[in-house]
Design an enzyme around this catalytic site. Structure first.
Site, PDB file in Angstrom:
ATOM      1  CG  HIS A 175     -10.629 -38.128 -20.447  1.00 23.47           C
ATOM      2  ND1 HIS A 175     -10.303 -39.139 -21.153  1.00 23.47           N
ATOM      3  CD2 HIS A 175     -11.160 -37.298 -21.119  1.00 23.47           C
ATOM      4  CE1 HIS A 175     -10.683 -38.642 -22.511  1.00 23.47           C
ATOM      5  NE2 HIS A 175     -11.228 -37.590 -22.494  1.00 23.47           N
ATOM      6  CG  HIS A 229     -10.223 -36.866 -31.254  1.00 22.93           C
ATOM      7  ND1 HIS A 229      -9.607 -35.397 -30.941  1.00 22.93           N
ATOM      8  CD2 HIS A 229     -10.112 -37.323 -30.058  1.00 22.93           C
ATOM      9  CE1 HIS A 229      -9.615 -35.307 -29.744  1.00 22.93           C
ATOM     10  NE2 HIS A 229      -9.902 -36.441 -29.101  1.00 22.93           N
ATOM     11  NE  ARG A 289      -8.368 -38.730 -25.155  1.00 20.95           N
ATOM     12  CZ  ARG A 289      -7.665 -39.444 -26.210  1.00 20.95           C
ATOM     13  NH1 ARG A 289      -6.272 -39.574 -26.429  1.00 20.95           N
ATOM     14  NH2 ARG A 289      -8.408 -39.295 -27.555  1.00 20.95           N
ATOM     15  CE  LYS A 298     -14.710 -43.154 -28.120  1.00 18.75           C
ATOM     16  NZ  LYS A 298     -14.947 -41.890 -27.309  1.00 18.75           N
ATOM     17  NE  ARG A 331      -9.748 -42.521 -26.924  1.00 17.15           N
ATOM     18  CZ  ARG A 331      -9.588 -42.476 -28.176  1.00 17.15           C
ATOM     19  NH1 ARG A 331      -8.374 -43.214 -28.547  1.00 17.15           N
ATOM     20  NH2 ARG A 331      -9.779 -41.564 -29.100  1.00 17.15           N
ATOM     21  CE1 TYR A 347      -9.022 -32.053 -25.098  1.00 13.98           C
ATOM     22  CE2 TYR A 347      -9.405 -32.563 -27.595  1.00 13.98           C
ATOM     23  CZ  TYR A 347      -9.146 -32.842 -26.004  1.00 13.98           C
ATOM     24  OH  TYR A 347      -9.359 -34.083 -25.744  1.00 13.98           O
TER      25      TYR A 347
END
Length: 186
Positions: A133, A159, A136, A63, A36, A168
């Site tokens: 982003h 995630h 990524r 995150k 990120r 994705y």
């Protein structure tokens, strides 16, 4: 657009200017690690594990405050090493505590500075409506298209929910359908 982006970013490296070479490294590392933008901004030299047969980046407090290890290819490892050598030649710190991406006085780049620099670069080369982003997303898509297990991709991306990673797959299926339809028209 990703092919245009990578071709143009290679030209930046050849210019040799500080901000150009740094942007080359940001783009290449973003594509090669899926970090990120906040993780790129906080990256320190001590987080790089480049020895041995398995090169990796340790993400501290990603995150949600979670840490993780992101494995990188030999190609990405070479890019990291090349950027470190480039920094050292310019007397920029590569000490363990030093930030990987800095301004010329050694202070770390902010998330916003990285985002703005990427946006300006993309705009200059004619790629509209893009954000850092996207690097990524491209990283995750390449892993999945290359046959990586979805749980591995989830771990690499950090995630919390595998459903986020599954999105994705939907994008990849859509692109495959688009390409298939395009080829049928020829």
């Amino acid at each position: 657009d990703i092919y245009k982006l990578t071709a143009e970013v290679e030209k930046l490296k050849l210019r040799g200017r500080f901000t150009d070479v740094r942007m080359w490294a940001v783009v290449k590392l973003g594509l090669g690690s899926g970090l990120r933008v906040s993780e790129l901004a906080k990256l320190q030299h001590k987080d790089l594990k480049l020895y041995g047969w398995r090169a990796a980046i340790f993400v501290r407090r990603g995150k949600g405050g979670k840490s993780r290890t992101v494995y990188v290819s030999d190609q990405t490892k070479s890019i990291i090493e090349e950027y470190i050598v480039w920094k050292q030649k310019r007397k920029l710190s590569a000490d363990e505590e030093a930030y990987f991406f800095t301004v010329q006085n050694g202070k770390p780049l902010s998330k916003k500075t990285i985002q703005d620099a990427y946006h300006d670069f993309a705009e200059r080369i004619g790629i509209a409506k893009t954000a850092i982003h996207c690097l990524r997303h491209t990283f995750a898509s390449f892993l999945l298209v290359g046959g990586a297990e979805i749980v591995f991709v989830q771990e690499q991306m950090g995630h919390a929910d595998i459903q986020t990673t599954r999105e994705y797959l939907t994008v990849i299926d859509f692109r495959i359908d688009q390409e298939h339809n395009r080829m049928k028209k020829k």
